[in-house]
Design an enzyme around this catalytic site. Structure first.
Site, PDB file in Angstrom:
ATOM      1  N   ASP A   1       1.030  -1.084  -4.930  1.00  0.00           N
ATOM      2  CA  ASP A   1      -0.194  -0.318  -4.732  1.00  0.00           C
ATOM      3  C   ASP A   1      -1.149  -0.655  -5.871  1.00  0.00           C
ATOM      4  O   ASP A   1      -0.716  -1.030  -6.970  1.00  0.00           O
ATOM      5  CB  ASP A   1       0.083   1.186  -4.703  1.00  0.00           C
ATOM      6  CG  ASP A   1      -1.007   1.963  -3.990  1.00  0.00           C
ATOM      7  OD1 ASP A   1      -0.845   2.255  -2.786  1.00  0.00           O
ATOM      8  OD2 ASP A   1      -2.048   2.260  -4.626  1.00  0.00           O
ATOM      9  N   SER A   2      -2.442  -0.511  -5.613  1.00  0.00           N
ATOM     10  CA  SER A   2      -3.433  -0.821  -6.650  1.00  0.00           C
ATOM     11  C   SER A   2      -3.705   0.369  -7.559  1.00  0.00           C
ATOM     12  O   SER A   2      -4.381   0.222  -8.582  1.00  0.00           O
ATOM     13  CB  SER A   2      -4.747  -1.268  -6.006  1.00  0.00           C
ATOM     14  OG  SER A   2      -5.267  -0.244  -5.175  1.00  0.00           O
TER      15      SER A   2
ATOM     16  N   ASP B   1       0.888  -0.763   5.467  1.00  0.00           N
ATOM     17  CA  ASP B   1       0.235   0.496   5.838  1.00  0.00           C
ATOM     18  C   ASP B   1      -1.030   0.665   4.993  1.00  0.00           C
ATOM     19  O   ASP B   1      -1.099   1.517   4.106  1.00  0.00           O
ATOM     20  CB  ASP B   1       1.198   1.667   5.620  1.00  0.00           C
ATOM     21  CG  ASP B   1       0.608   2.990   6.100  1.00  0.00           C
ATOM     22  OD1 ASP B   1      -0.292   2.964   6.963  1.00  0.00           O
ATOM     23  OD2 ASP B   1       1.045   4.046   5.604  1.00  0.00           O
TER      24      ASP B   1
ATOM     25  N   ASN C   1      -3.168  -5.988  -6.416  1.00  0.00           N
ATOM     26  CA  ASN C   1      -3.907  -6.153  -5.175  1.00  0.00           C
ATOM     27  C   ASN C   1      -2.947  -6.705  -4.127  1.00  0.00           C
ATOM     28  O   ASN C   1      -2.347  -7.758  -4.325  1.00  0.00           O
ATOM     29  CB  ASN C   1      -5.078  -7.113  -5.409  1.00  0.00           C
ATOM     30  CG  ASN C   1      -5.859  -7.406  -4.148  1.00  0.00           C
ATOM     31  OD1 ASN C   1      -5.365  -8.039  -3.215  1.00  0.00           O
ATOM     32  ND2 ASN C   1      -7.110  -6.988  -4.133  1.00  0.00           N
TER      33      ASN C   1
ATOM     34  N   PHE D   1       0.862  -1.188   0.000  1.00  0.00           N
ATOM     35  CA  PHE D   1       0.000   0.000   0.000  1.00  0.00           C
ATOM     36  C   PHE D   1       0.897   1.236   0.000  1.00  0.00           C
ATOM     37  O   PHE D   1       0.754   2.137   0.828  1.00  0.00           O
ATOM     38  CB  PHE D   1      -0.927   0.018   1.220  1.00  0.00           C
ATOM     39  CG  PHE D   1      -1.697  -1.263   1.446  1.00  0.00           C
ATOM     40  CD1 PHE D   1      -2.864  -1.540   0.745  1.00  0.00           C
ATOM     41  CD2 PHE D   1      -1.241  -2.198   2.364  1.00  0.00           C
ATOM     42  CE1 PHE D   1      -3.570  -2.720   0.963  1.00  0.00           C
ATOM     43  CE2 PHE D   1      -1.936  -3.376   2.588  1.00  0.00           C
ATOM     44  CZ  PHE D   1      -3.103  -3.645   1.893  1.00  0.00           C
TER      45      PHE D   1
ATOM     46  N   CYS E   1      -5.141   2.537  10.408  1.00  0.00           N
ATOM     47  CA  CYS E   1      -5.627   3.909  10.581  1.00  0.00           C
ATOM     48  C   CYS E   1      -7.135   3.908  10.802  1.00  0.00           C
ATOM     49  O   CYS E   1      -7.786   4.947  10.683  1.00  0.00           O
ATOM     50  CB  CYS E   1      -5.250   4.785   9.386  1.00  0.00           C
ATOM     51  SG  CYS E   1      -6.002   4.260   7.832  1.00  0.00           S
TER      52      CYS E   1
END
Length: 408
Positions: free
Chosen positions: A259-260, A309, A288, A237, A349
């Site tokens: 990352d996507s 993250d 993914n 991510f 988060c």
């Protein structure tokens, strides 16, 4: 604008949280509202016996019916009061300016301005008005920010889901000054990053991870000193490459980033180039993360350091169970691809996932991975995201630093 005399009266027993100076009043705790307060207007909050509790901003459509400005009855909530809170918040961040020009200047409830987020990116300010109260003082807040920062460009990114819950329309527009450039360059601990304040996640960049990016960099430096080579790292991510660049600056030999979002990866590559890190040692994968981690596991890949993250998996308590499964999945496979003495930096988060639950989820992943691991330290946001001790919900970012001790 002047102090309102509108009043909300709480049901018996519902004053306990406010007596502990918790800043939220839930609709279920309100017995009545008098004076026909408008959205965002300041109201007097009182208990069932009409004793003063707080001055708060009224929100007729939200489950959070009011957010408290002050628990001092002599305070007058006007533009001067708000201006002083803004001045104090900005002044408190001054120690960070030796490290970076990307700073959270105002962090909502922690700065007694509930629902207001203000970030500085070099000479650009970005705001988020997430509650009816700060929306009510929108124009005055914009002018106050300019006055106390000396920065004339303020762009409003009030496009978060919290606006709808407050009955407020989405906004993405100039608040002060001119339209922002397509990209703003910031510097953090000597590393340059490009930030898209109009379309990027949140306000454009994750300033809350500043200290954890520095930790990753120091781990990379320590690894090189110990082993005489740079580590191999995986950043999941990765967004625009914040952790990836920090690792490379620390001397990592190889950084694989996933990352996507193709757009995020494009900016990440540009960030690598602006720092002279485009030497082939940084690999960017559009995929993914859940699937990529399983693929690495199945192929027997090993990394010296893994960073997880992810975006918010639980937007409310209704999604906690599903989010817990997602956190366990990525951490289970993240642990399985760690080499001996490998480091895992893992984060959540999601405000609905508290610190204790997150640690339990990660402990479950450790058990099922059949990898022994030490928890070296708990991680959180930087000093520009302080936790108001009477508002524990403000601790949305939590993380763990684990060290693999090999197969169980």
């Amino acid at each position: 604008m002047t102090q309102s005399i509108a009043t909300i009266t709480l049901k018996p027993g519902k004053e306990r949280a406010l007596l502990r100076r918790h800043p939220w009043v839930y609709a279920t705790g309100v017995a009545s509202a008098s004076g026909r307060p408008k959205s965002g207007q300041t109201v007097r909050v009182q208990d069932s016996k009409k004793n003063f509790l707080a001055w708060a901003a009224f929100s007729p459509e939200s489950a959070l019916r009011a957010r408290c400005w002050s628990f001092n009855e002599t305070d007058v909530i006007d533009e001067n009061w708000i201006d002083e809170k803004i001045r104090l918040a900005i002044a408190a961040r001054e120690p960070l300016r030796s490290r970076t020009n990307a700073i959270r200047l105002i962090f909502g409830e922690a700065d007694f301005l509930p629902g207001l987020i203000v970030d500085q990116y070099n000479n650009q300010i970005v705001t988020q008005f997430q509650s009816a109260g700060v929306e009510y003082w929108r124009a005055e807040i914009g002018k106050s920010i300019v006055r106390h920062t000396g920065i004339s460009e303020v762009y409003d990114r009030s496009d978060a889901a919290t606006r709808a819950r407050e009955g407020l329309p989405e906004r993405k527009e100039v608040l002060e000054g001119d339209e922002p450039p397509e990209e703003v360059e910031i510097v953090e601990d000597g590393i340059k990053y490009g930030v898209d304040v109009r379309k990027g996640h949140k306000t454009g960049f994750y300033v809350d991870q500043r200290d954890n990016r520095l930790l990753a960099r120091k781990l990379a430096e320590a690894f090189r000193r110990k082993h005489g080579r740079g580590l191999r790292a995986l950043n999941c991510f990765c967004y625009t490459g914040g952790f990836s660049l920090a690792l490379k600056a620390g001397g990592a030999d190889e950084v694989v980033s996933i990352d996507s979002s193709a757009d995020a990866l494009t900016m990440a590559k540009e960030n690598a180039k602006r720092n002279g890190f485009d030497d082939g040692s940084m690999k960017w994968i559009e995929a993914n993360v859940f699937e990529a981690l399983r693929k690495f596991r199945d192929e027997g890949e090993k990394f010296d350091l893994v960073i997880l993250d992810p975006p918010k998996f639980a937007s409310s308590h209704h999604h906690v169970e599903k989010a817990a499964r997602a956190y366990k999945d990525i951490n289970l496979n993240g642990l399985r691809i760690l080499g001996d003495d490998g480091h895992l930096l893992t984060f959540s988060c999601s405000g609905a996932i508290d610190v204790d639950l997150f640690q339990k989820i990660i402990a479950g992943a450790v058990i099922d991975s059949k990898v022994d691991a030490w928890m070296i330290q708990r991680l959180g946001a930087g000093m520009d995201h302080p936790l108001l001790m009477t508002h524990p919900e403000g601790e949305y970012l939590k993380g763990l630093h684990l060290l693999s001790r090999g197969p169980a």
